[in-house]
Design an enzyme around this catalytic site. Structure first.
Site, PDB file in Angstrom:
ATOM      1  N   LYS A 135       0.836  -1.198   0.000  1.00  0.00           N
ATOM      2  CA  LYS A 135       0.000   0.000   0.000  1.00  0.00           C
ATOM      3  C   LYS A 135       0.874   1.253   0.000  1.00  0.00           C
ATOM      4  O   LYS A 135       1.817   1.357   0.796  1.00  0.00           O
ATOM      5  CB  LYS A 135      -0.899   0.025   1.238  1.00  0.00           C
ATOM      6  CG  LYS A 135      -1.807  -1.185   1.401  1.00  0.00           C
ATOM      7  CD  LYS A 135      -3.024  -1.096   0.525  1.00  0.00           C
ATOM      8  CE  LYS A 135      -4.000  -2.235   0.829  1.00  0.00           C
ATOM      9  NZ  LYS A 135      -5.210  -2.175  -0.008  1.00  0.00           N
ATOM     10  N   LYS A 240     -13.123  -8.010  -6.517  1.00  0.00           N
ATOM     11  CA  LYS A 240     -13.461  -8.489  -5.170  1.00  0.00           C
ATOM     12  C   LYS A 240     -14.890  -9.000  -5.252  1.00  0.00           C
ATOM     13  O   LYS A 240     -15.853  -8.241  -5.092  1.00  0.00           O
ATOM     14  CB  LYS A 240     -13.313  -7.361  -4.148  1.00  0.00           C
ATOM     15  CG  LYS A 240     -11.865  -6.935  -3.899  1.00  0.00           C
ATOM     16  CD  LYS A 240     -11.808  -5.800  -2.889  1.00  0.00           C
ATOM     17  CE  LYS A 240     -10.383  -5.510  -2.441  1.00  0.00           C
ATOM     18  NZ  LYS A 240      -9.478  -5.127  -3.535  1.00  0.00           N
TER      19      LYS A 240
END
Length: 315
Positions: A135, A240
């Protein structure tokens, strides 16, 4: 059909920090149905509101309504509930088909943000991971780029790295990152550098730089996925599945199009993951699965799942 549901809370070993904020506990709902013949099937609702799904409170309210009226239709404004309910009603996840987490060698290993990645990558490598995810957009840009250079120097030559900004960069920052990354072919892609509202800028970045751009938050739901495809996106789609809505409608859409897919975890439980992996197997992808995340949870998954199953048994 006998319908039951149980909310759950799974704490992370350490909070997951993204551009959306700090995430310490994964909340969701497990659904269970048993037919008169004794057939058991499962469903799971795993919302992430900052990705555009309903909240956990909304999902609980939906379950209360479904318990009163199982014929109720769940529509698109509640995609996580729709996914879980269709999984249950469609018998997409009977007890016998709940899949364990895939092997680490098939998955990208989620690293901690910041300097924690420098210590953590070797753990994942030791378990078989060769693709890693980090990230960015959490600290000063120059500081993160310095850390990235160090991380890429330490990673073995075959390793690949995915960067994820969670839509948290400005256009100027995204360009600085992409210019910087042109020197690092080990980076597979930069995921969602800009928020979904900047779709045209995302398209421009995809054309202007050699590092690939992947959409995630922009394509969280099936409605968004269709809209981006129809608007001309032919880059990478990070999927997702528990956030999309109807698994059947997604399967139909994906089969009709030639999509570059990365199936990724929503930090869901074993039920939603099983359906996600089934979709990944059916639709195929040449890219590593984004399911190297179980090390983020405080409690062992098998122990947690056995304990939760016990709550459905009559006392």
């Amino acid at each position: 059909m006998q319908f039951q549901w149980r909310p759950y809370r799974r704490r992370f070993r350490q909070p997951l920090t993204t551009a959306h904020g700090v995430w310490a506990v994964r909340e969701g709902i497990i659904l269970r149905a048993q037919t008169a013949s004794g057939r058991i099937s499962w469903g799971e609702i795993a919302p992430i509101p900052w990705f555009g799904t309903e909240t956990i409170a909304d999902a609980i309210a939906n379950c209360q309504k479904l318990a009163e009226n199982p014929a109720l239709s769940i529509e698109d404004p509640c995609p996580a509930t729709q996914f879980g309910w269709e999984t249950l009603r469609g018998h997409l996840c009977p007890s016998s088909s709940i899949q364990p987490a895939p092997t680490i060698s098939d998955c990208s290993w989620l690293l901690p943000s910041g300097s924690g990645a420098l210590a953590d990558w070797s753990i994942g490598w030791g378990k078989g991971a060769s693709t890693f995810k980090w990230k960015i957009g959490q600290e000063d840009l120059v500081q993160e780029q310095t850390l990235l250079s160090q991380l890429l120097e330490e990673l073995p030559a075959p390793a690949r790295l995915r960067l994820d900004a969670n839509g948290g960069l400005t256009l100027s920052q995204a360009r600085q990152w992409l210019q910087f990354l042109q020197n690092y072919p080990q980076v597979e892609f930069l995921e969602q550098p800009l928020p979904p509202t900047q779709f045209e800028n995302l398209q421009t970045l995809e054309k202007d730089y050699s590092t690939r751009i992947a959409l995630d938050e922009s394509v969280a739901t099936l409605e968004q996925l269709r809209a981006c495809y129809e608007a001309g996106w032919r880059g990478i789609f990070v999927i997702k599945a528990p956030l999309l809505g109807s698994p059947a409608k997604f399967r139909e859409f994906a089969r009709a199009k030639s999509l570059d897919l990365v199936f990724s975890s929503a930090l869901e439980g074993p039920v939603a993951r099983s359906v996600s992996l089934t979709l990944a197997q059916e639709l195929g992808s040449r890219r590593a699965l984004g399911f190297g995340v179980n090390h983020w949870f405080a409690e062992d998954e098998q122990t947690w799942w056995r304990s939760l199953q016990q709550t459905f048994l009559p006392h």
